[in-house]
Design a protein around this motif. Structure first.
Motif, PDB file in Angstrom:
ATOM      1  N   SER A 199       0.847  -1.098  -0.032  1.00  0.00           N
ATOM      2  CA  SER A 199       0.147   0.039  -0.059  1.00  0.00           C
ATOM      3  C   SER A 199       0.828   1.140   0.078  1.00  0.00           C
ATOM      4  CB  SER A 199      -1.070  -0.086   1.154  1.00  0.00           C
ATOM      5  OG  SER A 199      -0.325  -0.210   2.516  1.00  0.00           O
ATOM      6  N   PHE A 200       2.038   1.187   0.163  1.00  0.00           N
ATOM      7  CA  PHE A 200       2.991   2.341   0.021  1.00  0.00           C
ATOM      8  C   PHE A 200       2.800   3.082  -1.285  1.00  0.00           C
ATOM      9  CE2 PHE A 200       6.659   3.702   2.770  1.00  0.00           C
ATOM     10  CZ  PHE A 200       6.199   3.442   3.985  1.00  0.00           C
ATOM     11  N   GLN A 201       2.595   2.133  -2.240  1.00  0.00           N
ATOM     12  CA  GLN A 201       2.336   2.791  -3.546  1.00  0.00           C
ATOM     13  C   GLN A 201       1.123   3.840  -3.499  1.00  0.00           C
ATOM     14  OE1 GLN A 201       1.266   0.081  -6.654  1.00  0.00           O
ATOM     15  NE2 GLN A 201       0.532  -1.292  -4.999  1.00  0.00           N
ATOM     16  N   LEU A 202       0.316   3.928  -2.603  1.00  0.00           N
ATOM     17  CA  LEU A 202      -0.667   4.859  -2.495  1.00  0.00           C
ATOM     18  C   LEU A 202      -0.404   6.311  -1.806  1.00  0.00           C
ATOM     19  CD1 LEU A 202      -3.539   2.437  -0.718  1.00  0.00           C
ATOM     20  CD2 LEU A 202      -2.780   3.127  -3.510  1.00  0.00           C
ATOM     21  N   LEU A 203       1.016   6.220  -1.582  1.00  0.00           N
ATOM     22  CA  LEU A 203       1.449   7.470  -0.860  1.00  0.00           C
ATOM     23  C   LEU A 203       2.177   8.510  -1.776  1.00  0.00           C
ATOM     24  CD1 LEU A 203       2.805   6.235   2.389  1.00  0.00           C
ATOM     25  CD2 LEU A 203       0.485   6.762   1.948  1.00  0.00           C
ATOM     26  N   THR A 204       1.363   8.809  -2.721  1.00  0.00           N
ATOM     27  CA  THR A 204       1.799   9.538  -4.016  1.00  0.00           C
ATOM     28  C   THR A 204       2.169  11.133  -3.682  1.00  0.00           C
ATOM     29  OG1 THR A 204      -0.571  10.086  -4.543  1.00  0.00           O
ATOM     30  CG2 THR A 204       0.597   8.134  -5.774  1.00  0.00           C
ATOM     31  N   LYS A 205       1.622  11.520  -2.507  1.00  0.00           N
ATOM     32  CA  LYS A 205       2.043  12.884  -1.967  1.00  0.00           C
ATOM     33  C   LYS A 205       3.443  12.991  -0.989  1.00  0.00           C
ATOM     34  CE  LYS A 205      -1.899  14.527  -3.731  1.00  0.00           C
ATOM     35  NZ  LYS A 205      -1.887  15.408  -5.113  1.00  0.00           N
ATOM     36  N   LEU A 206       3.778  11.875  -0.710  1.00  0.00           N
ATOM     37  CA  LEU A 206       4.613  11.706   0.057  1.00  0.00           C
ATOM     38  C   LEU A 206       5.960  12.451  -0.351  1.00  0.00           C
ATOM     39  CD1 LEU A 206       5.235  10.454   2.968  1.00  0.00           C
ATOM     40  CD2 LEU A 206       6.440   8.534   1.765  1.00  0.00           C
ATOM     41  N   ARG A 207       6.641  13.311   0.677  1.00  0.00           N
ATOM     42  CA  ARG A 207       7.797  14.090   0.215  1.00  0.00           C
ATOM     43  C   ARG A 207       9.128  13.773   1.165  1.00  0.00           C
ATOM     44  NH1 ARG A 207       6.998  18.183  -3.347  1.00  0.00           N
ATOM     45  NH2 ARG A 207       4.979  18.577  -4.182  1.00  0.00           N
ATOM     46  N   MET A 208       8.768  13.406   2.228  1.00  0.00           N
ATOM     47  CA  MET A 208       9.764  13.072   3.317  1.00  0.00           C
ATOM     48  C   MET A 208       9.505  11.639   3.929  1.00  0.00           C
ATOM     49  SD  MET A 208      10.638  13.206   6.671  1.00  0.00           S
ATOM     50  CE  MET A 208      12.353  13.167   7.444  1.00  0.00           C
ATOM     51  N   LEU A 209      10.569  10.888   3.859  1.00  0.00           N
ATOM     52  CA  LEU A 209      10.280   9.625   4.501  1.00  0.00           C
ATOM     53  C   LEU A 209      11.653   9.117   5.298  1.00  0.00           C
ATOM     54  CD1 LEU A 209       8.820   6.653   4.956  1.00  0.00           C
ATOM     55  CD2 LEU A 209       9.933   5.891   2.708  1.00  0.00           C
ATOM     56  N   ASP A 210      11.376   8.910   6.419  1.00  0.00           N
ATOM     57  CA  ASP A 210      12.503   8.511   7.619  1.00  0.00           C
ATOM     58  C   ASP A 210      12.375   7.325   8.010  1.00  0.00           C
ATOM     59  OD1 ASP A 210      14.495   8.441   9.339  1.00  0.00           O
ATOM     60  OD2 ASP A 210      14.214  10.252  10.197  1.00  0.00           O
ATOM     61  N   LEU A 211      13.095   6.359   7.371  1.00  0.00           N
ATOM     62  CA  LEU A 211      13.065   4.793   8.109  1.00  0.00           C
ATOM     63  C   LEU A 211      14.345   4.462   8.895  1.00  0.00           C
ATOM     64  CD1 LEU A 211      12.213   3.601   4.460  1.00  0.00           C
ATOM     65  CD2 LEU A 211      10.890   3.432   6.392  1.00  0.00           C
ATOM     66  N   ARG A 212      15.192   5.508   9.040  1.00  0.00           N
ATOM     67  CA  ARG A 212      16.292   5.169   9.946  1.00  0.00           C
ATOM     68  C   ARG A 212      16.184   4.279  11.392  1.00  0.00           C
ATOM     69  NH1 ARG A 212      18.109  10.994  12.224  1.00  0.00           N
ATOM     70  NH2 ARG A 212      16.204  11.719  10.876  1.00  0.00           N
ATOM     71  N   GLY A 213      16.966   3.368  11.379  1.00  0.00           N
ATOM     72  CA  GLY A 213      17.064   2.623  12.752  1.00  0.00           C
ATOM     73  C   GLY A 213      16.065   1.476  12.602  1.00  0.00           C
TER      74      GLY A 213
ATOM     75  N   GLY B  32      10.339   3.104  -5.301  1.00  0.00           N
ATOM     76  CA  GLY B  32      10.425   3.520  -6.608  1.00  0.00           C
ATOM     77  C   GLY B  32       9.314   4.423  -7.072  1.00  0.00           C
ATOM     78  N   VAL B  33       8.017   4.013  -6.607  1.00  0.00           N
ATOM     79  CA  VAL B  33       6.911   4.498  -7.091  1.00  0.00           C
ATOM     80  C   VAL B  33       6.623   5.970  -6.507  1.00  0.00           C
ATOM     81  CG1 VAL B  33       5.931   2.337  -7.381  1.00  0.00           C
ATOM     82  CG2 VAL B  33       5.298   3.512  -5.303  1.00  0.00           C
ATOM     83  N   LEU B  34       7.300   6.367  -5.342  1.00  0.00           N
ATOM     84  CA  LEU B  34       7.209   7.524  -4.671  1.00  0.00           C
ATOM     85  C   LEU B  34       7.766   9.005  -5.312  1.00  0.00           C
ATOM     86  CD1 LEU B  34       7.694   6.327  -1.166  1.00  0.00           C
ATOM     87  CD2 LEU B  34       5.787   6.391  -2.385  1.00  0.00           C
ATOM     88  N   ARG B  35       7.310   9.296  -6.516  1.00  0.00           N
ATOM     89  CA  ARG B  35       8.056  10.205  -7.596  1.00  0.00           C
ATOM     90  C   ARG B  35       8.064  11.481  -6.759  1.00  0.00           C
ATOM     91  NH1 ARG B  35       7.606   7.592 -12.617  1.00  0.00           N
ATOM     92  NH2 ARG B  35       7.605   5.311 -12.061  1.00  0.00           N
ATOM     93  N   ASP B  36       7.456  12.033  -6.168  1.00  0.00           N
ATOM     94  CA  ASP B  36       7.314  13.250  -5.329  1.00  0.00           C
ATOM     95  C   ASP B  36       8.390  13.145  -3.935  1.00  0.00           C
ATOM     96  OD1 ASP B  36       5.590  14.655  -7.291  1.00  0.00           O
ATOM     97  OD2 ASP B  36       3.927  14.496  -5.841  1.00  0.00           O
ATOM     98  N   LEU B  37       9.012  12.165  -3.876  1.00  0.00           N
ATOM     99  CA  LEU B  37       9.819  11.979  -2.511  1.00  0.00           C
ATOM    100  C   LEU B  37      10.928  12.868  -2.674  1.00  0.00           C
ATOM    101  CD1 LEU B  37       9.621  10.579   0.233  1.00  0.00           C
ATOM    102  CD2 LEU B  37      11.259   8.873  -0.872  1.00  0.00           C
TER     103      LEU B  37
END
Length: 518
Positions: free
Chosen positions: A413-427, A438-443
């Motif tokens: 479902s992450f591919q639904l987050l088309t507005k996402l601009r900042m993602l922090d997955l650290r840790g 790769g589908v998060l083109r606005d990131l």
């Protein structure tokens, strides 16, 4: 010339180092400083005129003249700054004059956070009204451990004069920690002793109220109005008389209108946004300005942004403004890269946000949050999975910080987050596969530090708007797919720690200028 210069220097530094007794002559000293400042300005102008004449005539200047001009400029600047601050403080103190002049109020309390200037304001107010209304001011510090004998000694003369029926006296009780009965301190008050006014300072509104005082919060009130005209002050007074929402804690209710006022008077929308962002962090959290900058970029809070570094500068300016308004606290431990929000201020900020159209703050008791723009869930080792259903609830999210959890995989479902601009997955050390990103083109900002990824896959090359990519301390990283970095045409900051690349495995590392094969 030297006499005028020495005079203003003496007055300026004298203002800074005089002890409490100086406050009673405060107004007279300020007036003297202003006159001396004008004298120094006049002397400087005359000296500058003589310098100009000498230069035009080809003459050399006397030794020390240039140094004198430099010193004079510095002292004029300091004196003008002090006079301006004094003028702003005068506006603040006028509110408290009214309380002291109110015959129906015998005890007035000033409460606020430690270090915000309660004692200074109380002394200034007492100094200003003394000549107009009161015969004398007696000062004593209460502190957490009450020394009754010392207190009685400090205010003994004043209490005698009150008993005699002398002109109204002020007794200033500083730093009160718990409820005090004036009679226990041998302070005569009540209907029989209307000539006694008690002005107390405390960190707690409950203490002020328990002592029977009229509470006046100074935490950010004065700073909010320091540059405003009298009409703004009158409007502010009507706002202070309004009630906070009734469905919140009593302590928050008391602070709400004062802090709301300080928030409303912030002249920068960026500062307001930064204030609300800071409230999203847990209580007593040291807030990273770097995180604030990334969040602000993700939320598109900045117009005409030149770079990520530009964003950092704008966040720093906003934090400085909030700190000077006493809405944020200076961090004494982690340095300038961090700030902190007092727990009461945070509670009020959350309340302010809940009443406005702030899409990045939401009541999470509601399951459906379609307009949410920012979501943070950090440091939860029990969180190993994010469900497709949950992602479906917040399709418009722009900033997602799910750092320092135990997430092992990212849902489809992450591919639904088309507005996402900042993602922090650290840790998230159990997270190995990130191809779906790769589908998060606005990131624009992607942080993968200390994750379990083994490679940067080819799909990351599709993130053509990426400006920041951090891949630090990834101990399992063995491959950076060829062509990925070169495809990121907008990339401003690339942080990859190559020391953790596995030596036993073939590894390709590239940049826009060269390809390195290990």
């Amino acid at each position: 010339m030297e006499a005028a210069f020495e005079k203003v220097v003496d007055i300026l530094f004298g203002v800074a180092i005089r002890q409490i007794s100086y406050m009673w002559n405060y107004i007279e000293n300020i007036d003297t400083l202003k006159r001396a400042l004008q004298d120094l300005k006049g002397t400087r102008e005359r000296v500058q005129g003589q310098i100009d004449i000498a230069i035009r005539g080809g003459n050399n200047l006397f030794e020390g003249v240039e140094k004198w001009m430099k010193d004079a400029d510095q002292q004029i600047s300091k004196a003008e700054e002090f006079v301006e601050e004094e003028a702003n403080a005068k506006k603040t103190s006028e509110c408290y004059h009214c309380a002291l002049e109110d015959e129906s109020k015998q005890i007035i309390g000033i409460y606020g956070l430690g270090g915000v200037g309660k004692t200074t304001l109380a002394l200034e107010v007492a100094a200003r009204v003394r000549h107009r209304l009161f015969a004398e001011v007696a000062f004593t510090t209460i502190s957490q451990k009450v020394d009754f004998e010392k207190i009685k000694k400090d205010i003994g003369e004043a209490t005698k004069r009150i008993m005699k029926g002398d002109k109204i006296l002020i007794i200033l009780l500083d730093d009160v920690w718990e409820k005090l009965n004036p009679e226990d301190l041998c302070i005569p008050c009540g209907n029989k002793h209307k000539n006694c006014k008690i002005l107390l300072t405390s960190r707690s509104i409950k203490v002020v109220e328990e002592c029977g005082g009229l509470p006046l919060l100074i935490q950010a009130f004065g700073n909010a109005l320091k540059d405003e005209n009298i009409k703004s002050w009158e409007w502010a007074l009507t706002q202070l008389q309004k009630h906070a929402p009734s469905d919140v804690d009593d302590e928050i209710q008391k602070s709400f209108t004062h802090l709301q006022l300080s928030y409303d008077y912030l002249k920068s929308e960026k500062a307001k946004s930064c204030f609300l962002l800071c409230s999203m962090f847990p209580e007593d959290w040291y807030i990273s300005l770097e995180d604030l900058a990334y969040y602000a970029v993700g939320l598109e809070r900045f117009d005409d942004l030149d770079s990520i570094e530009d964003a950092r500068g704008r966040v720093q300016n906003a934090v400085d403004m909030l700190t000077s308004s006493c809405l944020l606290l200076k961090n004494q431990y982690l340095g300038e890269g961090y700030t902190k929000m007092h727990d009461v201020v945070r509670d009020v900020a959350l309340l302010i946000a809940s009443q406005g159209n702030n899409k990045f703050l939401s009541n999470l008791n509601k399951v459906h949050i379609p307009h949410l723009e920012i979501f943070l869930v950090q440091k939860n080792q029990n969180l190993s999975k994010i469900s497709d259903e949950f992602i479906g609830w917040m399709k418009k999210v722009k900033v997602l910080d799910i750092s320092w959890n135990n997430i092992s995989s990212l849902p489809q479902s992450f591919q639904l987050l088309t507005k996402l601009r900042m993602l922090d997955l650290r840790g998230n050390k159990s997270l190995h596969e990130i191809s779906i990103l790769g589908v998060l083109r606005d990131l624009e900002i992607l942080i993968l530090n200390e994750t379990g990824i083994t490679k940067i896959p080819r799909e990351i090359a599709q993130l053509v708007n990426l400006r920041v990519l951090q891949v630090k301390d990834c101990v399992d990283l063995s491959l950076i797919t060829e062509g990925v970095i070169a495809a990121l045409s907008r990339l401003e900051e690339l942080c990859i720690d190559l020391s953790f690349l596995k030596r036993a495995s073939p590894c390709i590392v590239e940049n826009k200028d060269s390809i390195l094969i290990n």
